[in-house]
Design a protein around this motif. Structure first.
Motif, PDB file in Angstrom:
ATOM      1  N   LEU A 129       3.442  21.827 -13.620  1.00  0.00           N
ATOM      2  CA  LEU A 129       2.320  22.465 -14.381  1.00  0.00           C
ATOM      3  C   LEU A 129       2.063  23.951 -13.772  1.00  0.00           C
ATOM      4  N   ARG A 130       2.282  23.760 -12.430  1.00  0.00           N
ATOM      5  CA  ARG A 130       1.887  25.362 -11.778  1.00  0.00           C
ATOM      6  C   ARG A 130       3.057  26.141 -12.166  1.00  0.00           C
ATOM      7  N   TRP A 131       4.369  25.789 -12.304  1.00  0.00           N
ATOM      8  CA  TRP A 131       5.304  26.565 -12.715  1.00  0.00           C
ATOM      9  C   TRP A 131       5.137  27.056 -14.258  1.00  0.00           C
ATOM     10  N   ALA A 132       4.580  25.958 -15.170  1.00  0.00           N
ATOM     11  CA  ALA A 132       4.399  26.221 -16.257  1.00  0.00           C
ATOM     12  C   ALA A 132       3.278  27.199 -16.699  1.00  0.00           C
ATOM     13  N   ARG A 133       2.184  27.316 -15.693  1.00  0.00           N
ATOM     14  CA  ARG A 133       1.356  28.387 -15.629  1.00  0.00           C
ATOM     15  C   ARG A 133       1.752  29.722 -15.882  1.00  0.00           C
ATOM     16  N   ALA A 134       2.753  29.879 -15.078  1.00  0.00           N
ATOM     17  CA  ALA A 134       3.439  31.119 -14.969  1.00  0.00           C
ATOM     18  C   ALA A 134       4.116  31.417 -16.076  1.00  0.00           C
TER      19      ALA A 134
ATOM     20  N   VAL B 288       0.856  -1.155  -0.050  1.00  0.00           N
ATOM     21  CA  VAL B 288       0.020  -0.087   0.083  1.00  0.00           C
ATOM     22  C   VAL B 288       0.796   1.351   0.166  1.00  0.00           C
ATOM     23  N   VAL B 289       1.767   1.306   0.776  1.00  0.00           N
ATOM     24  CA  VAL B 289       2.650   2.633   1.100  1.00  0.00           C
ATOM     25  C   VAL B 289       3.505   2.738  -0.260  1.00  0.00           C
ATOM     26  N   PRO B 290       4.197   1.700  -0.955  1.00  0.00           N
ATOM     27  CA  PRO B 290       4.873   1.962  -2.143  1.00  0.00           C
ATOM     28  C   PRO B 290       3.939   2.498  -3.174  1.00  0.00           C
ATOM     29  N   TYR B 291       2.696   2.012  -3.333  1.00  0.00           N
ATOM     30  CA  TYR B 291       1.930   2.290  -4.223  1.00  0.00           C
ATOM     31  C   TYR B 291       1.476   3.794  -3.946  1.00  0.00           C
ATOM     32  N   ALA B 292       1.113   4.049  -2.838  1.00  0.00           N
ATOM     33  CA  ALA B 292       0.590   5.374  -2.544  1.00  0.00           C
ATOM     34  C   ALA B 292       1.769   6.644  -2.718  1.00  0.00           C
ATOM     35  N   ALA B 293       3.019   6.086  -2.306  1.00  0.00           N
ATOM     36  CA  ALA B 293       3.972   7.202  -2.372  1.00  0.00           C
ATOM     37  C   ALA B 293       4.301   7.319  -3.978  1.00  0.00           C
ATOM     38  N   ALA B 294       4.333   6.306  -4.657  1.00  0.00           N
ATOM     39  CA  ALA B 294       4.567   6.511  -6.185  1.00  0.00           C
ATOM     40  C   ALA B 294       3.707   7.315  -6.646  1.00  0.00           C
ATOM     41  N   ALA B 295       2.235   7.204  -6.460  1.00  0.00           N
ATOM     42  CA  ALA B 295       1.147   8.035  -6.964  1.00  0.00           C
ATOM     43  C   ALA B 295       1.511   9.495  -6.554  1.00  0.00           C
TER      44      ALA B 295
ATOM     45  N   LEU C 215       2.193  12.282  -9.327  1.00  0.00           N
ATOM     46  CA  LEU C 215       1.050  13.362  -9.540  1.00  0.00           C
ATOM     47  C   LEU C 215       1.685  14.691  -8.866  1.00  0.00           C
ATOM     48  N   GLY C 216       2.323  14.677  -7.882  1.00  0.00           N
ATOM     49  CA  GLY C 216       2.916  15.857  -7.196  1.00  0.00           C
ATOM     50  C   GLY C 216       3.900  16.520  -8.107  1.00  0.00           C
TER      51      GLY C 216
ATOM     52  N   SER D  67       9.064   7.512   1.761  1.00  0.00           N
ATOM     53  CA  SER D  67       8.843   8.444   2.186  1.00  0.00           C
ATOM     54  C   SER D  67       9.561   9.540   1.482  1.00  0.00           C
ATOM     55  N   LEU D  68      10.736   9.268   0.974  1.00  0.00           N
ATOM     56  CA  LEU D  68      11.391   9.978   0.254  1.00  0.00           C
ATOM     57  C   LEU D  68      10.791  10.473  -1.183  1.00  0.00           C
ATOM     58  N   LEU D  69      10.090   9.571  -1.781  1.00  0.00           N
ATOM     59  CA  LEU D  69       9.311   9.933  -2.961  1.00  0.00           C
ATOM     60  C   LEU D  69       8.117  10.712  -2.727  1.00  0.00           C
ATOM     61  N   ALA D  70       7.530  10.311  -1.728  1.00  0.00           N
ATOM     62  CA  ALA D  70       6.262  11.205  -1.526  1.00  0.00           C
ATOM     63  C   ALA D  70       6.864  12.634  -1.047  1.00  0.00           C
ATOM     64  N   TYR D  71       7.996  12.918  -0.374  1.00  0.00           N
ATOM     65  CA  TYR D  71       8.204  14.139   0.117  1.00  0.00           C
ATOM     66  C   TYR D  71       8.515  14.808  -1.164  1.00  0.00           C
ATOM     67  N   LEU D  72       9.204  14.379  -1.950  1.00  0.00           N
ATOM     68  CA  LEU D  72      10.028  15.102  -3.165  1.00  0.00           C
ATOM     69  C   LEU D  72       9.018  16.310  -3.534  1.00  0.00           C
ATOM     70  N   PRO D  73       7.900  15.855  -4.159  1.00  0.00           N
ATOM     71  CA  PRO D  73       7.185  16.820  -4.678  1.00  0.00           C
ATOM     72  C   PRO D  73       6.955  18.045  -4.124  1.00  0.00           C
TER      73      PRO D  73
END
Lengths: 127, 332, 539
Positions: B51-56, B33-40, B44-45, B263-269
């Motif tokens: 995309l937020r950067w790209a909008r400016a 569960v955790v790896p899937y969630a982290a990857a998502a 997405l993050g 944790s590192l993956l999920a934290y990165l964005p």
């Protein structure tokens, strides 16, 4: 100026790379199952318990090689008192005579290339 | 203090993984569960952030020019440090992203008696950063052997090259040592230099402790505590093929490793680690210095109140006339 | 001034030790000599700026509008949506510290908040607090802090202790440009009426009279006439300098200090002499009598408002293209902003030198050529007769001004010109020139006596490099192509390296120029040439 096209292309490349395990598994029709091994019919016990052999056989072989080549020490006594010749070809391959269906199965699966066959001849190749 | 907070976070994560590894339901959560969630969250993050950067928009073309401009035909310009073509920009970006060109310029200033300022070469940070990032890349590529079946050639090649020294059984990968040493160096300089400690946030220590934990647990498993890599690959392939299953016989240390990676993956964005995307979007680097050659458009370029020549002449007409300056309209 | 006089030894005993408590816990110290005075309300009013009032930074009450927090946060939100640079620079800094000792203000003051990384964190901490999830949830743990009056005071102190020189951005692995951060910070401060007078009043002058000094058209004409008289007495030749002449081929725009300041003025004489000698069909303009643009130091809107006159005047006078004089920040605006803001200049023609026939392809769209590019081309084609020995009383080094260096890459053109007009040219050490050049310490509108201490600190690295060549090679002249340099380097030299003068590139060109029919009496400063002083010519 936004350069939206370039950014989307960059994101697409990133997503393609980051999800590569998923689409590769689907393209290669990979199975999640671990490989099945051809186990010797006659012998059910290896020189050490299965878990130890699985995790550490490379270290055992490495020690054997050093002891045989450097010190001429050929006798191996298992913890439960069985005696073996420290020899890949004469001990290991006696039971596991099918490199392709035994060693390679796991080694290929794990992407680990053994260095044994740099010097030794594979049993299949002797025939 | 900031370092301590981050260390505690990593310690808590480790304890959670150790505690959770014992029972099957919690191991299922940690392993699947955790790896899937982290990857998502990771994917997405990053997409959302970029995309937020790209909008400016990039309203102005503001490259930092680090070499001679392209001007007269007989003046030799600096195509890599001050590019004026798209190709040149691509080359400059490649140097920046692959070789850390700007960091390579690093110097250290020192105030001596006199007073005299001197500047010395200082390539340690560059060397540490290069070792760190390239090792990290090698480690990630190497780990694809667990997520891909059959293991594709580029991954095999990376494994072969990384272990080319053939030291130890199993082979010691250069990237393992490189990552550990470089992360250690980056942490040490943050802790030892008073100036760096002063500017460092908890968010600067956390990724380092996570990566040290990840590299440390990985090296421990490979070379010391040992584990059943076939079972680990079964778990990973279950994730890749979207048929997740939890094999038996995976030790607690592996769950520590996996939870720290997740944790590192999920934290990165949400962190400064987004420099991995941001470096491509930095307008001082990714624009050509062709400012006077080609007009750059600003989508929000607003109309402003200006002072027109007519208003100017209206105010100063008599004085201009007196000075003998030409006029648009004669004074009454 | 009543304060004790600054001494170099005291200024140079710099303490790089950081305070024991975290940087968010130290309050801004608005010490005299380190900040600039508040904007005169009349100037702010003339420009229509918000919250015009009499105020001073050393007073406790800054008389902010009641909803100042909302104004700043809304302003930040708006700028985040308008500038990708701001978004990216807020998000990606890893605080590696490579920028720290690249800043002349940090080197010269030892104040850790002058490290570019911390200067940006002053703004970033507020960004995190109000615009990121991590900051909203974790607060100070994530490096966030709420916007308070002290934060505003800190911004005021440190965003006016940055000269937007961009040296840090050369070394940053992500190209984070503190000039962008400072520009945004100053825009936000200006929303509250927290401008400084040294920027606001020149901007207001410029808006009204066309130039920062507030010189009216007849005054401009007087200055030029005065220059023509000086030239006649130096060269023995009567030179023309057309003003507001319709149908001229080229509009020539200079920073206003060129015709009013010392030593700028000698460079102005150099331009006029050169243009006369090559028979250039050009005109000056009383309306476009300023190429410099203090709007750059205020806001992008003000920059556009002040810059608009250049194209407008080129159109009115019907010229084909434009030459710009020696000025640093002026060229940042002309090179990186003008065409975008006030273009397209489709009513002009792509610049071609009427003397050499060289097309200036690098200026094909903006249609504005730097005087160093123009003169280098002239000299390369042998269109002017030069006698280098006329500069033999000078041993010259060259200061790359920040903006032509790091926003254009104008390195070789001025060097080629210099080497063509003087015999004794010496480079400063390589970490202090070209893209790694050090700021004069007084750029971006903070070159007043009010913050003299900070200017001497900020200029210390530049002065230190000059002193190196002064001691090693006997350098006695610092040539440069920036009006702010010419105004602020002389006191800097006097403080750190007495015995080194400052000159415009085109002063040296004018010195070396051999004019047809001339009866020269000396150099542009009215001094006799070295040979005539009995000095040996060592060509």
């Amino acid at each position: 100026m936004h350069d939206t096209g370039k950014i989307l292309a960059g994101l697409a490349v990133f997503l393609a790379l980051a999800t590569s395990p998923l689409w590769y598994a689907s393209l290669a029709r990979s199975s999640a199952a671990a490989p099945r091994l051809d186990l010797p019919a006659a012998e059910r016990r290896c020189v050490l318990p299965r878990e130890v052999i699985r995790a550490s056989h490379m270290q055992l072989l490495d020690e054997w090689r050093t002891q045989v080549v450097r010190d001429g020490q050929r006798d191996y006594v298992t913890p439960d008192g069985r005696r073996f010749d420290k020899s890949l070809t004469r001990t290991c391959l006696k039971c596991h005579s099918n490199e392709k269906n035994f060693c390679s199965r796991c080694h290929d699966y794990a992407g680990a290339k053994p260095v044994c066959w740099n010097c030794h001849v594979k049993p299949e190749d002797i025939k | 203090m900031n370092a301590l907070v981050s260390l505690i976070v990593v310690a808590v994560l480790t304890a959670v993984a150790v505690a959770g590894a014992g029972a099957r339901p919690s191991a299922f959560v940690l392993g699947i569960v955790v790896p899937y969630a982290a990857a998502a969250v990771f994917l997405l993050g990053i997409v959302i952030r970029v995309l937020r950067w790209a909008r400016a928009p990039v309203p102005f073309r503001i490259p930092t020019t680090c070499g001679q401009q392209n001007s007269l035909p007989w003046v030799k310009s600096s195509p890599l440090d001050n590019p004026h073509t798209a190709l040149g920009v691509a080359a400059r970006m490649a140097l920046e992203v692959l070789c850390f060109r700007s960091l390579f310029r690093n110097t250290r200033s020192e105030l001596r008696d006199g007073p005299r300022l001197i500047y010395a070469e200082n390539k340690w940070l560059w060397l540490g950063a290069m070792t760190f990032h390239w090792s990290l890349l090698a480690v990630v590529v190497r780990h694809m052997r667990f997520f891909m079946e059959p293991v594709p050639f580029p991954v095999l090649f990376a494994l072969r090259m990384d272990g080319i020294l053939e030291v130890g059984v199993p082979v010691v990968y250069m990237s393992s040592l490189g990552l550990l040493a470089a992360a250690g160096y980056l942490l040490a300089r943050r802790l030892l230099s008073p100036q760096l400690r002063y500017i460092s946030l908890a968010a600067d220590y956390l990724p380092l402790f996570l990566i040290l934990g990840i590299a440390g647990s990985g090296i421990l498993m490979r070379h010391f505590t040992k584990l059943d890599v076939i079972a680990v690959k079964e778990l990973a392939m279950g994730l890749s093929t979207l048929q997740p299953a939890l094999p038996e016989g995976i030790g607690a240390l592996f769950f520590v490793h996996l939870l720290l990676v997740s944790s590192l993956l999920a934290y990165l964005p949400f962190s400064k680690l987004m420099h991995l995307g941001g470096v491509f979007l930095s307008p001082t680097r990714n624009l050509a210095n062709n400012n006077r050659m080609k007009r750059h458009l600003n989508p929000w370029n607003p109309p402003v109140r200006v002072h027109t020549y007519e208003e100017y002449e209206d105010e100063f007409r008599t004085l201009m006339k007196g000075a003998g300056l030409p006029l648009e309209k004669e004074p009454k | 001034m009543t304060e004790p006089k600054l001494k170099p030894d005291e200024v140079a005993s710099i303490d790089y030790v950081v305070p024991p408590e975290g940087w968010t816990r130290t309050l801004p110290d608005l010490r005299k000599g380190t900040f600039n005075y508040g904007a005169n309300p009349k100037s702010a009013q003339y420009l229509g700026l918000p919250n015009p009032r009499a105020w001073q930074p050393m007073e406790a009450d800054w008389k902010l509008p009641p909803d100042w927090q909302r104004i700043v946060l809304e302003g930040l939100r708006e700028r985040l949506s308008k500038y990708r640079s701001l978004q990216v620079f807020m998000d990606v800094c890893v605080r590696c510290g490579a920028c720290a000792d690249k800043c002349h203000f940090y080197i010269g003051s030892g104040d850790p908040k002058n490290m570019p990384v911390l200067r940006a964190e002053l703004l970033r901490s507020v960004y995190r607090n109000d615009f990121t999830a991590a900051g909203k949830i974790l607060g100070s743990l994530a490096g966030a802090r709420p916007l308070t009056i002290d934060v505003i005071k800190e911004w005021f102190l440190y965003f006016y202790q940055c000269t937007e020189c961009r040296r840090c951005s050369v070394f940053c692995p992500y190209g984070i440009d503190t000039a962008e951060i400072t520009m945004m910070g100053r825009e936000l401060l200006n929303l509250l009426g927290l401008g400084i007078d040294w920027i606001t009043t020149p901007a207001s002058n410029c808006f009204r009279t066309g130039n920062h000094l507030g010189i009216q058209p007849h005054g401009f004409k007087d200055s030029v006439d005065f220059a023509l008289d000086d030239l006649e007495s130096i060269f023995g030749v009567r030179v023309e300098a057309p003003i507001n002449k319709k149908g001229a081929e080229i509009l020539f725009v200079v920073p206003s200090a060129d015709y009013f300041g010392d030593p700028h003025y000698f460079g102005f004489l150099g331009y006029l002499a050169l243009f006369h000698e090559i028979g250039l069909d050009y005109t000056l303009s009383t309306f476009a009598s300023e190429g410099g643009n203090f709007g750059l130091f205020h806001s992008s809107e003000m920059m556009k408002r002040l810059n608009a006159k250049i194209y407008a005047e080129a159109r009115r006078l019907g010229v084909k293209w434009i030459i710009g004089g020696e000025c640093g920040h002026m060229w940042r605006v002309l090179h990186q902003y003008m065409d975008t803001m006030n273009g397209p200049a489709d009513f002009l023609e792509a610049p071609v030198s009427p003397i050499t026939g060289t097309p200036f392809e690098n200026a094909a769209s903006t249609k504005m050529v730097h005087i160093a590019e123009f003169t280098a081309d002239l000299i390369k084609h042998g269109k002017v007769k030069l006698d280098c020995s006329r500069n033999d009383h000078w041993r010259v080094t060259f200061h790359d001004s920040c903006n032509p260096a790091r926003a254009m890459g104008l390195f070789e053109e001025p060097r080629f010109v210099l080497k063509s007009v003087c015999n004794n040219f010496f480079e400063m050490p390589e970490n202090t020139i070209r893209e790694e050049t050090f700021c004069c310490g007084s750029g971006s509108g903070i070159g007043t006596d009010e913050n003299l201490e900070m200017r001497m600190r900020g200029g210390f690295p530049r002065a230190n490099a000059v002193r190196h060549v002064h001691e090693k090679h006997g350098v006695n002249l610092l040539a440069c192509i920036c009006a702010i340099d010419k105004a602020t380097l002389p006191p800097l030299m006097e403080f750190w390296v007495p015995g080194v003068q400052v000159a415009a590139l085109h002063e040296l060109v004018g010195n070396a120029l051999v004019m047809k029919g001339e009866k020269r009496t000396g150099d542009l400063r009215g001094q006799p040439f070295a040979a005539e002083k009995g000095g040996k010519k060592d060509a």
